[in-house]
Scaffold this active site. Structure first.
Site, PDB file in Angstrom:
ATOM      1  N   TYR A 154      -1.514   0.230  10.601  1.00 26.94           N
ATOM      2  CA  TYR A 154      -1.635  -0.267   9.228  1.00 26.94           C
ATOM      3  C   TYR A 154      -0.377   0.036   8.436  1.00 26.94           C
ATOM      4  CZ  TYR A 154      -3.545  -0.922   4.517  1.00 26.94           C
ATOM      5  OH  TYR A 154      -3.766  -1.335   3.221  1.00 26.94           O
ATOM      6  N   SER A 170       0.862  -1.182   0.000  1.00 27.82           N
ATOM      7  CA  SER A 170       0.000   0.000   0.000  1.00 27.82           C
ATOM      8  C   SER A 170       0.892   1.223   0.000  1.00 27.82           C
ATOM      9  CB  SER A 170      -0.884   0.002   1.252  1.00 27.82           C
ATOM     10  OG  SER A 170      -1.517   1.252   1.455  1.00 27.82           O
TER      11      SER A 170
END
Length: 249
Positions: A146, A133
């Site tokens: 995250y 990501s």
């Protein structure tokens, strides 16, 4: 010619399901891996003979090893299973959420990679795709857990590429930015639909799962000597992690 086999984790929804559909369209036999058997079986039925459903928790190392032992071949592994939990600041974050994100995003990818690496090498032209990501490259407030997990995915990809430099296996990292799927933001905010919708509010064209599936298909279908080390993909409206064009009424 023998049909190539692609294993796609997190295949029950979102980017995983879209990737499975796209790779099946490219002629691959796709092994669909996730925990929700009903969704996997529905997707396998949709793909016909090109899809095979396997219920599996990628965080269970023993189950992953058993799965790999029963697989006849693997040419492509797409480590897509992952996700985010919460958006709390470091001061108030629940360590259990961080642990859960690390388990699936990092250790899940590690388990599959370790278990299937012998078959990927044996294929003579294996490919590992790590779905990271932009959060794994650029941090933001409320995203430390995250971002840490996806940074782990990024480091796993970079290190694996170095360690396999003399083997017939390439390692590709795809780092999506803002992608609107049915479940990612909803799961992150514990089912709070309003908070999930706010992530994409005013963004006319965020990326879709199919856009990332297109990237996966393009990278894995390049000639085997071509390695796309890192592909960062954002919607045009997202110039950077914090800079997003939103249209207001």
């Amino acid at each position: 010619m023998t049909t190539k086999t692609a294993v796609v984790t997190g295949a029950s929804s979102g980017i995983g399901a879209a990737t499975a559909r796209r790779l099946a369209a490219e002629g691959y036999r796709v092994v669909l891996v996730a925990r929700r058997r009903d969704r996997l079986e529905a997707l396998a039925a949709e793909l016909g003979g090109a899809g095979e459903a396997v219920e599996l928790d990628v965080t269970d190392a023993a189950a992953v090893s058993a799965f790999a032992a029963g697989l006849d071949a693997c040419d492509v592994l797409v480590n897509n299973a992952g996700g985010a939990i919460g958006a709390d600041f470091v001061a108030t974050a629940d360590p259990a959420d961080w642990r859960a994100m690390y388990e699936v995003n990092v250790l899940g990818s590690l388990h599959l990679t370790q278990a299937l690496l012998p078959k990927l090498v044996a294929s003579g032209a294996g490919t590992v795709v790590m779905m990271s990501s932009t959060a794994g490259h650029i941090v933001y407030e409320g995203g430390a857990g995250y971002a840490a997990a996806k940074h782990g995915t990024h480091v796993l990809a970079e290190t694996l590429r170095l360690e396999l430099f003399d083997q017939p296996v390439r390692v590709i990292e795809i780092a999506p930015g803002m992608v609107r799927t049915d479940e990612f933001a909803l799961n992150r905010f514990g089912g709070d639909a309003a908070r999930a919708a706010a992530v994409y509010a005013g963004v006319a064209e965020p990326l879709l799962a199919e856009d990332i599936a297109d990237c996966v298909a393009w990278t894995v279908t390049r000639p085997s000597h071509v390695n796309v080390d890192l592909l960062v993909v954002r919607p045009r409206a997202q110039a950077a992690q914090h800079k997003v064009h939103r249209v207001t009424e």
